[in-house]
Design an enzyme around this catalytic site. Structure first.
Site, short mmCIF file in Angstrom:
data_model
loop_
_atom_site.label_atom_id
_atom_site.label_comp_id
_atom_site.label_asym_id
_atom_site.label_seq_id
_atom_site.Cartn_x
_atom_site.Cartn_y
_atom_site.Cartn_z
CG LEU A 1 -25.11 -15.40 15.04
CD1 LEU A 1 -26.64 -15.42 15.07
CD2 LEU A 1 -24.57 -16.63 15.80
CB THR A 2 -19.33 -15.98 10.40
OG1 THR A 2 -18.77 -16.95 11.29
CG2 THR A 2 -18.85 -14.58 10.79
CB ILE A 6 -15.49 -7.58 17.40
CG1 ILE A 6 -14.71 -8.17 16.22
CG2 ILE A 6 -16.02 -8.66 18.31
CD1 ILE A 6 -13.40 -8.85 16.61
CD GLU A 65 -14.15 -15.40 9.20
OE1 GLU A 65 -14.04 -16.60 8.85
OE2 GLU A 65 -15.25 -14.82 9.27
CB THR A 110 -3.66 -19.71 17.48
OG1 THR A 110 -3.13 -20.90 16.92
CG2 THR A 110 -3.26 -18.56 16.57
CG ASP A 111 -0.52 -23.95 18.45
OD1 ASP A 111 -1.29 -23.52 17.56
OD2 ASP A 111 -0.43 -25.17 18.74
CD GLU A 112 -2.77 -22.71 13.31
OE1 GLU A 112 -2.60 -22.27 12.16
OE2 GLU A 112 -3.72 -23.45 13.63
CE1 TYR A 140 -7.00 -18.18 13.07
CE2 TYR A 140 -5.27 -19.85 13.14
CZ TYR A 140 -6.28 -19.15 13.77
OH TYR A 140 -6.57 -19.39 15.09
CE LYS A 168 -6.35 -15.50 16.96
NZ LYS A 168 -7.61 -15.03 17.60
CG ASN A 220 -4.60 -27.83 16.26
OD1 ASN A 220 -3.49 -27.30 16.31
ND2 ASN A 220 -5.26 -27.98 15.14
CE1 TYR A 224 -6.84 -31.21 3.37
CE2 TYR A 224 -5.85 -29.67 4.91
CZ TYR A 224 -6.93 -30.08 4.16
OH TYR A 224 -8.09 -29.35 4.21
P1 NAD Z 1 -14.93 -20.51 15.36
O1 NAD Z 1 -14.61 -20.18 13.94
O2 NAD Z 1 -15.60 -21.80 15.68
O3 NAD Z 1 -15.85 -19.36 15.98
C1 NAD Z 1 -15.61 -18.01 15.78
C2 NAD Z 1 -16.84 -17.24 16.22
O4 NAD Z 1 -16.60 -15.84 16.03
C3 NAD Z 1 -18.10 -17.58 15.42
O5 NAD Z 1 -19.20 -17.74 16.29
C4 NAD Z 1 -18.29 -16.37 14.51
O6 NAD Z 1 -19.66 -16.12 14.19
C5 NAD Z 1 -17.72 -15.27 15.39
N1 NAD Z 1 -17.24 -14.11 14.61
C6 NAD Z 1 -16.48 -14.13 13.47
N2 NAD Z 1 -16.27 -12.88 13.06
C7 NAD Z 1 -16.86 -12.04 13.95
C8 NAD Z 1 -16.97 -10.63 14.06
N3 NAD Z 1 -16.40 -9.83 13.17
N4 NAD Z 1 -17.65 -10.11 15.10
C9 NAD Z 1 -18.24 -10.92 16.02
N5 NAD Z 1 -18.19 -12.27 15.94
C10 NAD Z 1 -17.51 -12.82 14.93
O7 NAD Z 1 -13.57 -20.37 16.15
P2 NAD Z 1 -13.04 -21.16 17.43
O8 NAD Z 1 -12.41 -22.42 16.99
O9 NAD Z 1 -14.14 -21.21 18.44
O10 NAD Z 1 -11.89 -20.19 17.91
C11 NAD Z 1 -12.12 -19.17 18.89
C12 NAD Z 1 -10.83 -18.41 19.09
O11 NAD Z 1 -9.80 -19.29 19.51
C13 NAD Z 1 -10.32 -17.72 17.82
O12 NAD Z 1 -9.80 -16.47 18.17
C14 NAD Z 1 -9.20 -18.65 17.34
O13 NAD Z 1 -8.21 -17.93 16.63
C15 NAD Z 1 -8.67 -19.18 18.66
N6 NAD Z 1 -8.05 -20.51 18.58
C16 NAD Z 1 -8.76 -21.58 18.13
C17 NAD Z 1 -8.16 -22.84 18.10
C18 NAD Z 1 -8.90 -24.07 17.65
O14 NAD Z 1 -8.32 -25.16 17.67
N7 NAD Z 1 -10.18 -23.99 17.29
C19 NAD Z 1 -6.81 -22.99 18.48
C20 NAD Z 1 -6.12 -21.86 18.90
C21 NAD Z 1 -6.75 -20.62 18.97
P1 TYD Z 2 -7.26 -28.13 11.18
O1 TYD Z 2 -8.27 -28.86 11.99
O2 TYD Z 2 -7.72 -27.35 9.99
O3 TYD Z 2 -6.46 -27.17 12.20
P2 TYD Z 2 -5.10 -26.32 11.96
O4 TYD Z 2 -4.86 -26.16 10.53
O5 TYD Z 2 -5.47 -25.02 12.62
O6 TYD Z 2 -4.02 -27.06 12.69
O7 TYD Z 2 -6.17 -29.16 10.72
C1 TYD Z 2 -5.46 -29.96 11.63
C2 TYD Z 2 -4.45 -30.75 10.85
O8 TYD Z 2 -5.15 -31.68 10.00
C3 TYD Z 2 -3.60 -29.89 9.93
O9 TYD Z 2 -2.27 -30.43 9.90
C4 TYD Z 2 -4.25 -30.05 8.58
C5 TYD Z 2 -4.80 -31.47 8.62
N1 TYD Z 2 -6.05 -31.71 7.84
C6 TYD Z 2 -6.09 -32.80 6.97
O10 TYD Z 2 -5.12 -33.57 6.83
N2 TYD Z 2 -7.26 -33.01 6.27
C7 TYD Z 2 -8.33 -32.18 6.38
O11 TYD Z 2 -9.36 -32.40 5.69
C8 TYD Z 2 -8.27 -31.08 7.30
C9 TYD Z 2 -9.43 -30.16 7.47
C10 TYD Z 2 -7.09 -30.89 8.02
#
Ligand code: NAD
Ligand code: TYD
Length: 354
Positions: free
Chosen positions: A33-34, A58, A82, A132-134, A158, A162, A187, A215
């Site tokens: 619960l960050t 974790i 994160e 992630t694809d990143e 980040y 990963k 994403n 951006y």
């Molecule tokens: P998020 O930031 O919304 O959620 C992360 C969750 O992990 C939160 O509930 C946080 O409290 C918990 N957390 C953080 N640190 C922790 C710790 N040390 N121990 C236990 N819990 C912890 O992230 P998300 O967008 O739901 O992403 C989930 C996963 O998918 C991540 O591994 C992320 O790298 C991956 N991912 C996300 C996206 C995206 O577009 N959101 C894309 C590709 C991959």
């Molecule tokens: P984001 O949702 O942060 O995902 P990621 O960086 O993991 O791809 O950003 C998606 C795209 O949108 C990325 O190219 C950055 C851009 N962006 C903006 O242009 N303005 C914003 O305020 C944010 C948060 C992201």
């Protein structure tokens, strides 16, 4: 029972909710619960004895080991991380601690627990790591989409953290035989997305009458994946994925950021028009670019389709319509998660722009 980590975050909570729509198998949900984790996302599961929530890290080996043994866990699905690139630029240390050291700890605890299992229970154990694809770096406009064999070239703190975690997962298979699976997705967007990321931030700011920050030139490309499609891909890999394989998951929806923001504005203009009759597009504001901003991500999801029969169900249009409708129907959720900590972040990142 399966152990889901990070199940109170955006994708994790969607995964937990979707799981119970089709399965009776209990979930043990471990989340620190960050700022990104919200129990509010799981409110509809109150009173459901198949959902056991534990607040914890974790990286806490005693806790993780105890949970694995006590609940006879048959699979771990690791979402905990994160996850926000901009935050990783301002302060990378939490990313190193959770994404690298936390994953290492989860792997070690899982390996020790798995070593105590026997027979079919041991054979069927899985550790699924969500990535992630990143990790693959940035593509030019002309290059083909990332396949699973694309070299790792992470560019942000980040994505580097990963990438490191993916390498650890791979090593725990090759060195110790732990039955791992890895998914790398593009994403995500959809309900319960924290309003620090582009799509929910733009919806939130638009409705608040604030600037919509783009951006740089707004021509960076992302491959947008509706979150429930990502969740179905993970269920599919968990059930049928080959041990040690990695699977790319994408939405087949490459869009430039500016186009995404225009789509949101068009949907809001239709469903929640501004009081003055003008378009939300008037709120678009170009701001300084993100340092090291990756230009384009695109996923080739051919392997998961060929081998496991998974395809996304949503188009960009249908997914965006559902997402905007969800945020319009759940303004209270956004209000509740945009706490003091959220406002501090917005001040730091957008220095007065929001
Ligand atoms: P998020 O930031 O919304 O959620 C992360 C969750 O992990 C939160 O509930 C946080 O409290 C918990 N957390 C953080 N640190 C922790 C710790 N040390 N121990 C236990 N819990 C912890 O992230 P998300 O967008 O739901 O992403 C989930 C996963 O998918 C991540 O591994 C992320 O790298 C991956 N991912 C996300 C996206 C995206 O577009 N959101 C894309 C590709 C991959
Ligand atoms: P984001 O949702 O942060 O995902 P990621 O960086 O993991 O791809 O950003 C998606 C795209 O949108 C990325 O190219 C950055 C851009 N962006 C903006 O242009 N303005 C914003 O305020 C944010 C948060 C992201």
């Amino acid at each position: 029972m399966i152990l889901v980590t990070g199940g109170a975050g955006f994708i994790g909570s969607n995964f937990v909710l979707d799981w119970f729509a089709t399965s009776q198998e209990p979930i043990l949900n471990l989340d620190k619960l960050t700022y990104a984790g919200n129990l509010e996302n799981l409110k509809s599961l109150e009173g459901n004895s198949n959902h056991i929530f534990v607040r914890g890290d974790i990286g806490d080996s005693e806790l993780v080991s105890e949970l694995l043994t006590k609940h006879s866990v048959r699979a771990v699905v690791n979402f905990a991380a994160e996850s926000h690139v901009d935050r990783s630029i301002h302060g990378p240390s939490d990313f190193i601690n959770t994404n690298i050291i936390g994953t290492f700890n989860l792997l070690e605890c899982s390996r020790k627990y798995w070593g105590t299992l026997n027979g079919a229970i041991k054979d069927n154990f899985r550790f699924l790591h969500v990535s992630t694809d990143e990790v693959f770096g940035s593509l030019s406009k002309e290059e083909p989409a990332f396949t699973e064999s694309h070299p790792y070239e992470p560019n942000s703190p980040y994505s580097a953290s990963k990438a490191a975690s993916d390498h650890l997962v791979r090593a725990w298979l090759h060195t110790y035989g732990l039955p791992v699976l890895t998914t790398n997705c593009s994403n995500n967007y959809g309900p319960y997305h924290f309003p620090e990321k582009l799509i929910p931030l733009v919806i939130h700011n638009a409705l608040q009458g604030r600037p919509l920050p783009i951006y740089g030139d707004g021509q960076q490309i992302r491959d947008w994946l509706y979150v429930s499609d990502h969740c179905s891909a993970i269920r599919c890999v968990l059930q049928r994925g080959q041990i040690g394989e990695t699977y790319n998951v994408g939405g087949c929806n490459e869009k430039a950021n500016l186009e995404v923001v225009h789509t949101i504005c068009d949907l809001l203009d239709t469903h929640k028009p501004r009081g003055d009759g003008h378009s939300y597009k008037e709120q678009i504001t170009f701001v300084a670019d993100r340092p090291g901003h990756d230009r384009r991500y695109a996923m080739d999801a051919g392997k998961i389709e060929r081998e496991l029969g998974w395809r996304p169900a949503e188009t960009f249009e249908s997914g965006m319509a559902k997402t905007v409708a969800w945020y319009l129907a759940n303004t209270q959720w956004t209000q509740n998660v945009t706490s003091g900590a959220y406002r501090e972040w917005v001040e730091k990142q957008y220095v007065g722009a929001a």
